[in-house]
Design an enzyme around this catalytic site. Structure first.
Site, PDB file in Angstrom:
ATOM      1  N   ASP A 110       0.769  -1.133   0.019  1.00 18.74           N
ATOM      2  CA  ASP A 110       0.099   0.005  -0.130  1.00 18.74           C
ATOM      3  C   ASP A 110       0.888   1.210   0.020  1.00 18.74           C
ATOM      4  O   ASP A 110       1.143   1.705  -0.831  1.00 18.74           O
ATOM      5  CB  ASP A 110      -0.910  -0.057   1.161  1.00 18.74           C
ATOM      6  CG  ASP A 110      -2.058   1.049   1.322  1.00 18.74           C
ATOM      7  OD1 ASP A 110      -2.269   1.810   0.337  1.00 18.74           O
ATOM      8  OD2 ASP A 110      -2.272   1.442   2.298  1.00 18.74           O
ATOM      9  N   ASP A 166      -6.856  -8.881   6.591  1.00 17.19           N
ATOM     10  CA  ASP A 166      -7.789  -9.015   7.558  1.00 17.19           C
ATOM     11  C   ASP A 166      -8.480  -7.426   7.994  1.00 17.19           C
ATOM     12  O   ASP A 166      -7.862  -6.499   7.501  1.00 17.19           O
ATOM     13  CB  ASP A 166      -7.365  -9.342   8.894  1.00 17.19           C
ATOM     14  CG  ASP A 166      -6.304  -8.423   9.628  1.00 17.19           C
ATOM     15  OD1 ASP A 166      -5.489  -7.810   8.841  1.00 17.19           O
ATOM     16  OD2 ASP A 166      -6.495  -8.072  10.664  1.00 17.19           O
ATOM     17  N   ARG A 172      -9.518 -13.171   7.174  1.00 16.68           N
ATOM     18  CA  ARG A 172      -8.510 -13.556   6.709  1.00 16.68           C
ATOM     19  C   ARG A 172      -8.417 -14.540   5.850  1.00 16.68           C
ATOM     20  O   ARG A 172      -7.780 -14.902   5.001  1.00 16.68           O
ATOM     21  CB  ARG A 172      -7.510 -13.754   7.972  1.00 16.68           C
ATOM     22  CG  ARG A 172      -6.436 -12.620   8.049  1.00 16.68           C
ATOM     23  CD  ARG A 172      -5.281 -13.209   8.991  1.00 16.68           C
ATOM     24  NE  ARG A 172      -5.006 -12.130   9.649  1.00 16.68           N
ATOM     25  CZ  ARG A 172      -4.277 -11.332   9.818  1.00 16.68           C
ATOM     26  NH1 ARG A 172      -3.837 -10.980   8.461  1.00 16.68           N
ATOM     27  NH2 ARG A 172      -3.861 -10.421  10.659  1.00 16.68           N
TER      28      ARG A 172
HETATM   29  P1  5GP Z   1       2.105  -0.355   3.729  1.00 13.79           P
HETATM   30  O1  5GP Z   1       1.250   0.438   3.882  1.00 13.79           O
HETATM   31  O2  5GP Z   1       3.420  -0.315   4.555  1.00 13.79           O
HETATM   32  O3  5GP Z   1       2.583  -0.881   2.397  1.00 13.79           O
HETATM   33  O4  5GP Z   1       1.450  -1.870   4.000  1.00 13.79           O
HETATM   34  C1  5GP Z   1       1.362  -2.255   5.601  1.00 13.79           C
HETATM   35  C2  5GP Z   1       0.341  -3.202   5.835  1.00 13.79           C
HETATM   36  O5  5GP Z   1      -0.886  -2.473   5.816  1.00 13.79           O
HETATM   37  C3  5GP Z   1       0.138  -4.195   4.899  1.00 13.79           C
HETATM   38  O6  5GP Z   1       1.116  -5.392   5.230  1.00 13.79           O
HETATM   39  C4  5GP Z   1      -1.202  -4.736   5.482  1.00 13.79           C
HETATM   40  O7  5GP Z   1      -1.286  -5.620   6.422  1.00 13.79           O
HETATM   41  C5  5GP Z   1      -1.960  -3.509   5.690  1.00 13.79           C
HETATM   42  N1  5GP Z   1      -2.760  -3.011   4.586  1.00 13.79           N
HETATM   43  C6  5GP Z   1      -2.638  -2.124   3.709  1.00 13.79           C
HETATM   44  N2  5GP Z   1      -3.594  -2.053   2.903  1.00 13.79           N
HETATM   45  C7  5GP Z   1      -4.685  -2.586   2.997  1.00 13.79           C
HETATM   46  C8  5GP Z   1      -5.744  -3.354   2.725  1.00 13.79           C
HETATM   47  O8  5GP Z   1      -6.379  -2.895   1.920  1.00 13.79           O
HETATM   48  N3  5GP Z   1      -6.224  -4.284   3.629  1.00 13.79           N
HETATM   49  C9  5GP Z   1      -6.064  -4.908   4.659  1.00 13.79           C
HETATM   50  N4  5GP Z   1      -6.600  -5.543   5.365  1.00 13.79           N
HETATM   51  N5  5GP Z   1      -4.718  -4.455   5.105  1.00 13.79           N
HETATM   52  C10 5GP Z   1      -4.135  -3.418   4.536  1.00 13.79           C
END
Ligand code: 5GP
Ligand code: MG
Length: 184
Positions: A110, A166, A172
Site C-alpha cells: 500500500d 484482515d 483473513r
Molecule cells: P504498507 O502501507 O506499509 O505498504 O502496508 C502495510 C500493511 O498494511 C500491509 O502489510 C497490510 O497488512 C496493511 N494494509 C494495507 N492496505 C490494506 C488493505 O487494503 N487491507 C488490509 N486488510 N490491510 C492493508
C-alpha cells in the site's frame, strides 16, 4: 460474483481467478529462478506474517523449484501526527540470508513502507538476489518507490479483506478478495 461472502463485503476477485493468476505467477517465477539458481540450490521464500500466509502457501505449491521457507512477523504503526510509519519486527528470521537468492512474499503493498523497511533489513544481510512478490498492489497511496517483481492483482479500491487480509482480525480466511462496503 456469486462466491461465498459475508454481507458488508463486496467481492472483487473470485477464488477461481486467484488460482488461475497464482498458476501464471508460479510459472513465471520458476522460469526466472531456473536461470538464477545453481543446480540443487534452493530459493529462500520469506513470508511476512500474518497476512502473507495464504498467498505464500498457494504460491510455493505451484513453484517447481528447490525451495526453503522462512517467516518474519512485522507490525506497522501509523503515526498520524508526524505522518510516518514505524515498523516493529515481532518475529525475526530463523535462516541465514547471506549469499541466498531471496523472494519476499507479502499480501499487499500500500504505502510501501513495510516492504521498504524489510528490504533494507534484508539487503544489509547481503543476499545474492532479492525480489518481491505481492498478492495485491495498491499503487495509489505509494509513498516510497518499490520495485515489485511479481504482482498478483493491481487493485485500487479502498480497504481490502480476504485471502490473508484482515479487518480487526476478521476475514483473513475468506477465499476471494473483497472490499469493505462503505457504511459497514
Ligand atoms: P504498507 O502501507 O506499509 O505498504 O502496508 C502495510 C500493511 O498494511 C500491509 O502489510 C497490510 O497488512 C496493511 N494494509 C494495507 N492496505 C490494506 C488493505 O487494503 N487491507 C488490509 N486488510 N490491510 C492493508
Ligand atoms: Mg502485511
Amino acid at each position: 460474483m456469486d462466491f461465498f461472502h459475508p454481507s458488508g463485503l463486496e467481492p472483487l476477485v473470485s477464488p477461481e481467478a486467484i488460482t488461475a493468476r497464482i498458476a501464471e505467477l508460479g510459472r513465471q517465477i520458476a522460469a526466472d529462478y531456473q536461470k538464477l539458481l545453481a543446480p540443487d540450490e534452493p530459493l529462500l521464500a520469506i513470508g511476512i506474517l500474518n497476512g502473507a500466509f495464504i498467498f505464500l502457501a498457494d504460491l510455493v505449491r505451484v513453484l517447481d523449484l528447490p525451495l526453503e521457507i522462512d517467516f518474519v512477523r512485522l507490525s506497522s504503526y501509523q503515526d498520524q501526527n508526524i505522518s510516518s510509519t514505524h515498523v516493529v519486527m515481532l518475529k525475526n528470521l530463523e535462516m541465514e540470508v547471506r549469499g541466498r537468492h531471496v523472494l519476499v512474499v507479502e499480501d499487499i503493498a500500500d504505502l510501501g513502507l513495510t516492504l521498504a523497511w524489510l528490504l533494507d533489513f534484508l539487503k544489509a544481510k547481503e543476499p545474492k538476489s532479492l525480489k518481491l512478490a505481492v498478492a495485491v498492489d495498491k499503487t495509489e497511496r505509494r509513498r516510497v518507490s518499490l520495485n515489485l517483481d511479481y504482482v498478483g492483482f493491481s487493485i485500487n479500491e479502498g480497504f481490502l479483506v480476504g485471502y490473508g487480509l484482515d479487518h480487526a482480525h476478521k476475514y483473513r480466511h475468506l477465499p476471494g478478495i473483497y472490499k469493505i462496503k462503505a457504511g459497514s
